[in-house]
Design an enzyme around this catalytic site. Structure first.
Site, PDB file in Angstrom:
ATOM      1  N   GLY A  11       4.875  -2.536  -0.954  1.00  0.00           N
ATOM      2  CA  GLY A  11       3.434  -2.420  -1.226  1.00  0.00           C
ATOM      3  C   GLY A  11       3.103  -1.033  -1.769  1.00  0.00           C
ATOM      4  O   GLY A  11       3.623  -0.043  -1.279  1.00  0.00           O
ATOM      5  N   ARG A  72       8.422  -6.472  -4.832  1.00  0.00           N
ATOM      6  CA  ARG A  72       9.341  -6.872  -3.767  1.00  0.00           C
ATOM      7  C   ARG A  72      10.424  -7.657  -4.501  1.00  0.00           C
ATOM      8  O   ARG A  72      10.106  -8.520  -5.310  1.00  0.00           O
ATOM      9  CB  ARG A  72       8.607  -7.699  -2.719  1.00  0.00           C
ATOM     10  N   THR A 125       3.680   4.071   2.475  1.00  0.00           N
ATOM     11  CA  THR A 125       3.024   2.812   2.876  1.00  0.00           C
ATOM     12  C   THR A 125       1.729   3.159   3.596  1.00  0.00           C
ATOM     13  O   THR A 125       1.693   4.121   4.374  1.00  0.00           O
ATOM     14  CB  THR A 125       3.909   1.945   3.794  1.00  0.00           C
ATOM     15  N   ASP A 127       0.559   1.617   5.963  1.00  0.00           N
ATOM     16  CA  ASP A 127       0.621   1.148   7.359  1.00  0.00           C
ATOM     17  C   ASP A 127       1.014   2.218   8.377  1.00  0.00           C
ATOM     18  O   ASP A 127       0.821   2.037   9.572  1.00  0.00           O
ATOM     19  CB  ASP A 127       1.623  -0.012   7.479  1.00  0.00           C
ATOM     20  N   ASP A 129       3.877   2.789   9.464  1.00  0.00           N
ATOM     21  CA  ASP A 129       4.724   2.091  10.447  1.00  0.00           C
ATOM     22  C   ASP A 129       6.215   2.426  10.305  1.00  0.00           C
ATOM     23  O   ASP A 129       7.064   1.652  10.745  1.00  0.00           O
ATOM     24  CB  ASP A 129       4.512   0.569  10.320  1.00  0.00           C
ATOM     25  N   ARG A 171       0.004  -4.654   8.515  1.00  0.00           N
ATOM     26  CA  ARG A 171       1.114  -5.606   8.693  1.00  0.00           C
ATOM     27  C   ARG A 171       1.309  -5.906  10.172  1.00  0.00           C
ATOM     28  O   ARG A 171       0.411  -6.444  10.784  1.00  0.00           O
ATOM     29  CB  ARG A 171       2.396  -5.075   8.056  1.00  0.00           C
TER      30      ARG A 171
HETATM   31  P1  ADP Z   1       8.455  -2.001   2.249  1.00  0.00           P
HETATM   32  O1  ADP Z   1       9.416  -1.083   1.572  1.00  0.00           O
HETATM   33  O2  ADP Z   1       7.033  -1.648   1.971  1.00  0.00           O
HETATM   34  O3  ADP Z   1       8.778  -2.187   3.719  1.00  0.00           O
HETATM   35  P2  ADP Z   1       9.575  -4.632   1.680  1.00  0.00           P
HETATM   36  O4  ADP Z   1       9.974  -4.905   3.083  1.00  0.00           O
HETATM   37  O5  ADP Z   1       8.908  -5.717   0.908  1.00  0.00           O
HETATM   38  O6  ADP Z   1       8.572  -3.411   1.545  1.00  0.00           O
HETATM   39  O7  ADP Z   1      10.881  -4.145   0.908  1.00  0.00           O
HETATM   40  C1  ADP Z   1      10.838  -3.790  -0.448  1.00  0.00           C
HETATM   41  C2  ADP Z   1      12.124  -4.201  -1.105  1.00  0.00           C
HETATM   42  O8  ADP Z   1      13.226  -3.502  -0.493  1.00  0.00           O
HETATM   43  C3  ADP Z   1      12.507  -5.654  -0.981  1.00  0.00           C
HETATM   44  O9  ADP Z   1      11.880  -6.481  -1.899  1.00  0.00           O
HETATM   45  C4  ADP Z   1      14.009  -5.632  -1.206  1.00  0.00           C
HETATM   46  O10 ADP Z   1      14.317  -5.523  -2.572  1.00  0.00           O
HETATM   47  C5  ADP Z   1      14.380  -4.341  -0.515  1.00  0.00           C
HETATM   48  N1  ADP Z   1      14.815  -4.675   0.859  1.00  0.00           N
HETATM   49  C6  ADP Z   1      14.034  -5.054   1.892  1.00  0.00           C
HETATM   50  N2  ADP Z   1      14.773  -5.358   2.977  1.00  0.00           N
HETATM   51  C7  ADP Z   1      16.057  -5.196   2.619  1.00  0.00           C
HETATM   52  C8  ADP Z   1      17.311  -5.377   3.296  1.00  0.00           C
HETATM   53  N3  ADP Z   1      17.380  -5.789   4.560  1.00  0.00           N
HETATM   54  N4  ADP Z   1      18.435  -5.094   2.617  1.00  0.00           N
HETATM   55  C9  ADP Z   1      18.381  -4.671   1.329  1.00  0.00           C
HETATM   56  N5  ADP Z   1      17.239  -4.505   0.636  1.00  0.00           N
HETATM   57  C10 ADP Z   1      16.079  -4.750   1.256  1.00  0.00           C
HETATM   58  O1  F6P Z   2       2.539  -2.807   3.705  1.00  0.00           O
HETATM   59  C1  F6P Z   2       1.307  -2.631   3.081  1.00  0.00           C
HETATM   60  C2  F6P Z   2       0.479  -3.880   3.165  1.00  0.00           C
HETATM   61  O2  F6P Z   2      -0.753  -3.638   2.516  1.00  0.00           O
HETATM   62  C3  F6P Z   2       0.234  -4.413   4.573  1.00  0.00           C
HETATM   63  O3  F6P Z   2      -0.764  -3.688   5.264  1.00  0.00           O
HETATM   64  C4  F6P Z   2      -0.110  -5.852   4.297  1.00  0.00           C
HETATM   65  O4  F6P Z   2       0.243  -6.666   5.398  1.00  0.00           O
HETATM   66  C5  F6P Z   2       0.747  -6.181   3.115  1.00  0.00           C
HETATM   67  O5  F6P Z   2       1.129  -4.952   2.512  1.00  0.00           O
HETATM   68  C6  F6P Z   2       0.060  -7.037   2.091  1.00  0.00           C
HETATM   69  O6  F6P Z   2       0.980  -7.340   1.119  1.00  0.00           O
HETATM   70  P1  F6P Z   2       0.599  -8.006  -0.279  1.00  0.00           P
HETATM   71  O7  F6P Z   2       0.199  -6.902  -1.197  1.00  0.00           O
HETATM   72  O8  F6P Z   2       1.859  -8.659  -0.697  1.00  0.00           O
HETATM   73  O9  F6P Z   2      -0.538  -8.944  -0.058  1.00  0.00           O
END
Ligand code: ADP
Ligand code: F6P
Length: 319
Positions: A11, A72, A125, A127, A129, A171
């Site tokens: 995000g 993502r 982020t 969040d 978090d 989230r």
């Molecule tokens: P954030 O970085 O905000 O937590 P996501 O969880 O959507 O967002 O992760 C972003 C991207 O990072 C994913 O679309 C994927 O390409 C990569 N990613 C997430 N989890 C994994 C994982 N367990 N192993 C490898 N790549 C990951």
């Molecule tokens: O991680 C940032 C965030 O905005 C969260 O607070 C929320 O749950 C999520 O991303 C929303 O994701 P999307 O942009 O895919 O709707």
């Protein structure tokens, strides 16, 4: 390291542009070249890579979103995706990467590092978090936006003697909810970290109502559940007309605050200094207000403390 890449992933968050700017300017100051990888890990898989120079990042420090775009990328988690990503790193001469994103993006950075491309994670982020840091880029801006929106809601709640139940993002975490809730003087703050007791909220509203309070703000983290249902229950049990509002993606946009621009610049700069020393597989962040960096694997296994004390402060000051 001669050439580094930079990408934003997951995000978007206000301040990501300021972080990219810091990465580019620091790297060039240290004599390195910089490539921008667009749309997160997808750009690495597809070879969507652009050259960045000092002026490529002019005029972005004050803009929300990310000019490198974000995504993502489920494909990046596959063997085929990783293979293509590594091939493109070789093709574009990328020796290391600054990954700006959340925990998920850190996992991707860990995997890339394990495949021989040193990465440094920068926490981005709204969040807040991420376990390995007290602060993440975008958190302050998102909360200030949420606060401003709830202040507006308060005007109309006050005019109608209503209860407004407002959902904020986060989230699975309640960090945005706690601090925003305190800032707007919410009667109750509901977060996923603490079991919700609707009866307690109803009783609190009734009690405050008896002492002359006529309008109410309830701030709910999105991880708790449906605000519409809660508003209906409150209306039914208290007799006070109630409305639900989901703030949604307004919280993700807008010009970053001072705090987000400064942290983004500081963290982006620190990440490049690590790569310049040949150090990868790290994440940068803050502990006790000071810059720190950790091994990514270690960072991903840390546990974050929740602001339980602040929830108590909110409770005692919102009667
Ligand atoms: P954030 O970085 O905000 O937590 P996501 O969880 O959507 O967002 O992760 C972003 C991207 O990072 C994913 O679309 C994927 O390409 C990569 N990613 C997430 N989890 C994994 C994982 N367990 N192993 C490898 N790549 C990951
Ligand atoms: O991680 C940032 C965030 O905005 C969260 O607070 C929320 O749950 C999520 O991303 C929303 O994701 P999307 O942009 O895919 O709707």
């Amino acid at each position: 390291m001669k050439t580094i890449g930079v990408l934003t992933s997951g995000g978007d968050a206000p301040g990501m542009n300021a972080a990219i700017r810091a990465v580019v300017r620091t790297a060039i100051s240290l004599g390195m070249n910089v490539k921008g990888i667009r749309r997160g890990y997808n750009g690495l898989i597809e070879g969507d890579v652009i050259d960045l120079d000092l002026r490529s990042v002019s005029d972005i420090i004050h803009r929300g979103g990310t000019f490198l775009y974000t995504a993502r990328s489920p494909k990046f988690k596959t063997e085929e995706g990783m293979k293509l990503a590594i091939e493109n790193c070789k093709k574009f001469g990328i020796d290391g990467i600054v990954v700006i994103g959340g925990d998920g993006s850190y996992r991707g950075a860990r995997d890339l590092s394990n495949h021989g491309i040193p990465c440094v994670g920068v926490p981005g982020t709204i969040d807040n978090d991420i376990s390995s840091t007290e602060y993440t880029i975008g958190f302050d801006t998102a909360m200030n936006t949420a606060m401003e929106m709830v202040d507006r809601i308060r005007d109309t709640a006050q005019s109608h003697d209503r209860c407004s139940v407002v959902e904020v993002m986060g989230r699975h975490a309640g960090y945005i909810a706690v601090q925003t809730g305190i800032a707007v003087g919410a009667t109750a703050i509901l977060v996923p970290e603490i079991p919700v007791n609707v009866e307690d909220i109803v009783e609190k509203i009734k009690k405050s109502n008896k002492t002359g309070k006529k309008h109410f703000i309830i701030v709910v983290a999105e991880g708790v559940g449906k605000v519409e249902e809660l508003a209906d229950i409150i209306e039914e049990k208290t007799g006070i007309e109630s409305r639900a509002t989901v703030l949604g993606h307004v919280q993700r946009g807008g010009s970053p605050t001072v705090r987000d621009r400064v942290c983004a610049t500081d963290l982006g700069n620190a990440a490049v200094h690590l790569l310049n020393k040949g150090i990868g597989n790290r994440v940068v962040g803050y502990k006790d207000g000071a810059l720190v960096n950790y091994d990514i694997f270690e960072a991903l296994n840390m546990e974050k403390q929740f602001d339980f004390d602040m929830v108590e402060v909110a409770h005692e000051t919102s009667i």
